[in-house]
Design an enzyme around this catalytic site. Structure first.
Site, PDB file in Angstrom:
ATOM      1  N   ASP A  57       0.836  -1.195   0.000  1.00 19.74           N
ATOM      2  CA  ASP A  57       0.000   0.000   0.000  1.00 19.74           C
ATOM      3  C   ASP A  57       0.872   1.246   0.000  1.00 19.74           C
ATOM      4  O   ASP A  57       1.781   1.376   0.821  1.00 19.74           O
ATOM      5  CB  ASP A  57      -0.910   0.007   1.238  1.00 19.74           C
ATOM      6  CG  ASP A  57      -1.798   1.237   1.281  1.00 19.74           C
ATOM      7  OD1 ASP A  57      -2.813   1.263   0.566  1.00 19.74           O
ATOM      8  OD2 ASP A  57      -1.467   2.190   2.026  1.00 19.74           O
ATOM      9  N   TYR A  62       2.925  10.293  -0.139  1.00 25.01           N
ATOM     10  CA  TYR A  62       3.994   9.778   0.710  1.00 25.01           C
ATOM     11  C   TYR A  62       5.339  10.165   0.085  1.00 25.01           C
ATOM     12  O   TYR A  62       5.877   9.484  -0.781  1.00 25.01           O
ATOM     13  CB  TYR A  62       3.915   8.258   0.846  1.00 25.01           C
ATOM     14  CG  TYR A  62       2.650   7.735   1.491  1.00 25.01           C
ATOM     15  CD1 TYR A  62       1.786   8.577   2.187  1.00 25.01           C
ATOM     16  CD2 TYR A  62       2.314   6.394   1.407  1.00 25.01           C
ATOM     17  CE1 TYR A  62       0.626   8.091   2.774  1.00 25.01           C
ATOM     18  CE2 TYR A  62       1.162   5.897   1.989  1.00 25.01           C
ATOM     19  CZ  TYR A  62       0.320   6.746   2.671  1.00 25.01           C
ATOM     20  OH  TYR A  62      -0.833   6.255   3.247  1.00 25.01           O
ATOM     21  N   TYR A 208      -4.878   1.080   8.722  1.00 19.28           N
ATOM     22  CA  TYR A 208      -3.585   1.747   8.855  1.00 19.28           C
ATOM     23  C   TYR A 208      -3.307   2.125  10.301  1.00 19.28           C
ATOM     24  O   TYR A 208      -4.216   2.292  11.103  1.00 19.28           O
ATOM     25  CB  TYR A 208      -3.467   2.926   7.904  1.00 19.28           C
ATOM     26  CG  TYR A 208      -4.249   4.193   8.162  1.00 19.28           C
ATOM     27  CD1 TYR A 208      -3.801   5.154   9.066  1.00 19.28           C
ATOM     28  CD2 TYR A 208      -5.407   4.478   7.426  1.00 19.28           C
ATOM     29  CE1 TYR A 208      -4.485   6.348   9.256  1.00 19.28           C
ATOM     30  CE2 TYR A 208      -6.094   5.677   7.607  1.00 19.28           C
ATOM     31  CZ  TYR A 208      -5.639   6.608   8.525  1.00 19.28           C
ATOM     32  OH  TYR A 208      -6.311   7.797   8.714  1.00 19.28           O
ATOM     33  N   GLY A 209      -2.017   2.206  10.605  1.00 18.57           N
ATOM     34  CA  GLY A 209      -1.591   2.519  11.967  1.00 18.57           C
ATOM     35  C   GLY A 209      -1.865   1.419  12.972  1.00 18.57           C
ATOM     36  O   GLY A 209      -2.176   1.720  14.127  1.00 18.57           O
ATOM     37  N   LEU A 211       0.031  -0.321  14.656  1.00 19.09           N
ATOM     38  CA  LEU A 211       0.946  -0.211  15.797  1.00 19.09           C
ATOM     39  C   LEU A 211       0.916   1.186  16.407  1.00 19.09           C
ATOM     40  O   LEU A 211       1.749   1.515  17.264  1.00 19.09           O
ATOM     41  CB  LEU A 211       2.372  -0.566  15.365  1.00 19.09           C
ATOM     42  CG  LEU A 211       2.562  -1.983  14.827  1.00 19.09           C
ATOM     43  CD1 LEU A 211       4.023  -2.235  14.476  1.00 19.09           C
ATOM     44  CD2 LEU A 211       2.066  -3.028  15.824  1.00 19.09           C
ATOM     45  N   LYS A 219       8.832  -1.238  21.696  1.00 20.12           N
ATOM     46  CA  LYS A 219      10.189  -0.691  21.783  1.00 20.12           C
ATOM     47  C   LYS A 219      10.240   0.758  22.250  1.00 20.12           C
ATOM     48  O   LYS A 219      11.317   1.336  22.374  1.00 20.12           O
ATOM     49  CB  LYS A 219      10.872  -0.808  20.419  1.00 20.12           C
ATOM     50  CG  LYS A 219      11.025  -2.236  19.932  1.00 20.12           C
ATOM     51  CD  LYS A 219      11.671  -2.300  18.560  1.00 20.12           C
ATOM     52  CE  LYS A 219      11.813  -3.739  18.086  1.00 20.12           C
ATOM     53  NZ  LYS A 219      12.417  -3.825  16.729  1.00 20.12           N
ATOM     54  N   ALA A 286       6.955  -0.260   7.567  1.00 25.71           N
ATOM     55  CA  ALA A 286       8.375  -0.546   7.799  1.00 25.71           C
ATOM     56  C   ALA A 286       9.218   0.244   6.812  1.00 25.71           C
ATOM     57  O   ALA A 286       8.786   0.536   5.699  1.00 25.71           O
ATOM     58  CB  ALA A 286       8.656  -2.036   7.651  1.00 25.71           C
ATOM     59  N   ARG A 287      10.431   0.570   7.221  1.00 27.24           N
ATOM     60  CA  ARG A 287      11.372   1.246   6.329  1.00 27.24           C
ATOM     61  C   ARG A 287      12.773   0.655   6.430  1.00 27.24           C
ATOM     62  O   ARG A 287      13.685   1.081   5.741  1.00 27.24           O
ATOM     63  CB  ARG A 287      11.399   2.747   6.615  1.00 27.24           C
ATOM     64  CG  ARG A 287      11.714   3.099   8.056  1.00 27.24           C
ATOM     65  CD  ARG A 287      11.606   4.591   8.295  1.00 27.24           C
ATOM     66  NE  ARG A 287      12.656   5.322   7.618  1.00 27.24           N
ATOM     67  CZ  ARG A 287      12.613   6.641   7.394  1.00 27.24           C
ATOM     68  NH1 ARG A 287      11.559   7.331   7.744  1.00 27.24           N
ATOM     69  NH2 ARG A 287      13.605   7.234   6.798  1.00 27.24           N
TER      70      ARG A 287
END
Length: 333
Positions: A57, A62, A208-209, A211, A219, A286-287
Site C-alpha cells: 500500500d 507519501y 492503517y496505523g 501499531l 520498543k 516498515a522502512r
C-alpha cells in the site's frame, strides 16, 4: 512461504488472494518520517515479499511521489506477483508546504498517469480515494474512477477515511471493494459504524496505523525524542500529559502477550486487529529490513473471548479518555 486460507482474503475485483498483512509504505516516502533511505527501503520491500506479503500500500503524497517511485523500482521483475494499492485525491502546493483534498476528475486523471509512471506499471490493482473532498460532487469523482476501470488502468476501487454516509453516497455510482481507516488497540472509533458497515457489505478493511505510530511496537520508552517533521510531534498521545499512560498500558499488554502466548506486543497488536474481522488487513509499516521481523508471529493463532476482555480491561485501567487520530486529517481544498 505459504499460509493457510484463514491468513488470506479475497478483495472484490482482484484476481489473487491477499495475505492478511500488507506492507505500508508511508515511512518509506520519507516525508514526516525524517527523510528517505532508498537502499533500506528496497531491501525492506524485498524482505516483506520473501516473508509472504503480496500486497503493498502506497500513495502519491507519501514523499510527494517518492514512495511510489521506490515501490516501482523494488517491484521490477516481481510485479505480476504483487497487489499494488495506491491512492488518489490529495493535492499539494508547489512548495509542498500545504496538502489538501482534491477529487476533481482532472486531478484524478493527472494522478493516475503520474502513479502508473512512478510505479512502472500499466495498471493499479486497488485505487483508493485518500480523503473525501466536500468541494467536488461525489458523482463526478465516481464517474472518473469508473472510466479508469473500463480503461483497464485500475482493477478495484476503494476509499480511505470515509464515513458511512460518504461510503453510501459513492456506492450510488460505483462498486467499492475496500475501505482504509485507522484502527489499532488504542484507536477504535471505527467499531461504532465503519467496521460493521464493512462486514455488512463484504468490504476489505486495510487498517492503517495498527501499531499506533510505534506505540504498540514494544520498543518505545518515555525518554524517546521525536525530531524534525516527525508526525508524532503533533499526536496528542505522545504529549507529556498522555504518553506515560499509553506506555503503562503497553507494558501491561506486553506482559500479557508474553505470559499467555509467548508472543511480542507487536504480534499481539497485529493479531488483535486480525481477530476483529476476517476482512481486516493490517498495514505493517516498515522502512528497514529488520522491521519486517515478526510477521509470522502474528499469524496462525487467535485470541479468545476472555483474552479480548482482559485486553479491554487493561486499556480501560490506563486510558480513561482515548485520543482519536483526527490530528492527521488534511484540510479541505
Amino acid at each position: 512461504m505459504s499460509y493457510n486460507s484463514k491468513d488470506t482474503v479475497i478483495i472484490k475485483g482482484i484476481d489473487k488472494p491477499v495475505l492478511r498483512i500488507a506492507l505500508g509504505t508511508w515511512a518509506i516516502g520519507g516525508w514526516m518520517w525524517g527523510g528517505p533511505d532508498d537502499d533500506n527501503a528496497i531491501k525492506t520491500i524485498h524482505k516483506a515479499i520473501d516473508n509472504g506479503i503480496n500486497m503493498i500500500d502506497t500513495a502519491p503524497v507519501y514523499g510527494f511521489g517518492h514512495s511510489e517511485e521506490v515501490v516501482g523500482k523494488a517491484l521490477q521483475g516481481k510485479r505480476d506477483k504483487i497487489v499494488i494499492a495506491t491512492k488518489v485525491a490529495l493535492n499539494w502546493t508547489d512548495d509542498k508546504e500545504k496538502v489538501f483534498r482534491d477529487t476533481r476528475p482532472e486531478r484524478i486523471r493527472q494522478e493516475i498517469e503520474d502513479s502508473l509512471k512512478r510505479l512502472k506499471t500499466d495498471y493499479i490493482d486497488l485505487y483508493q480515494i485518500h480523503w473525501p473532498d466536500d468541494k467536488t460532487p461525489i458523482e463526478q469523482t465516481a464517474i472518473e474512477l469508473n472510466k479508469l476501470h473500463k480503461e483497464g488502468k485500475i482493477k478495484a476501487i476503494g476509499v480511505s477515511n470515509f464515513s458511512v454516509q460518504q461510503m453510501e453516497a459513492i456506492r450510488q455510482y460505483t462498486d467499492l471493494a475496500s475501505i482504509q481507516p485507522p484502527y489499532n488497540l488504542f484507536e477504535r472509533e471505527i467499531e461504532k459504524d465503519i467496521l460493521p458497515y464493512a462486514k455488512k457489505h463484504d468490504l476489505a478493511a486495510l487498517c492503517y496505523g495498527p501499531l499506533c505510530r510505534g506505540l504498540l511496537s514494544g520498543k518505545m520508552t518515555k525518554d524517546r525524542v521525536f525530531n524534525g517533521d516527525d508526525l508524532r510531534k503533533s499526536d496528542p498521545k505522545f504529549s507529556a500529559a498522555n504518553f506515560e499512560n499509553y506506555l503503562a498500558a503497553t507494558e501491561e499488554l506486553k506482559a500479557f502477550a508474553k505470559d499467555n502466548y509467548n508472543k511480542s506486543l507487536l504480534a499481539l497488536a497485529i493479531r488483535w486487529v486480525l481477530d476483529q474481522y476476517q476482512g481486516n488487513i493490517p498495514l505493517w509499516g516498515a522502512r528497514k529490513p529488520e522491521q519486517i521481523e515478526g510477521i509470522q508471529d502474528a499469524l496462525g493463532w487467535s485470541l479468545s473471548e476472555q483474552d479480548l476482555k482482559t485486553i479491554d480491561d487493561i486499556l480501560n485501567k490506563h486510558i480513561k479518555e482515548p485520543i482519536s487520530p483526527e490530528f492527521m486529517a488534511p484540510p479541505s481544498r
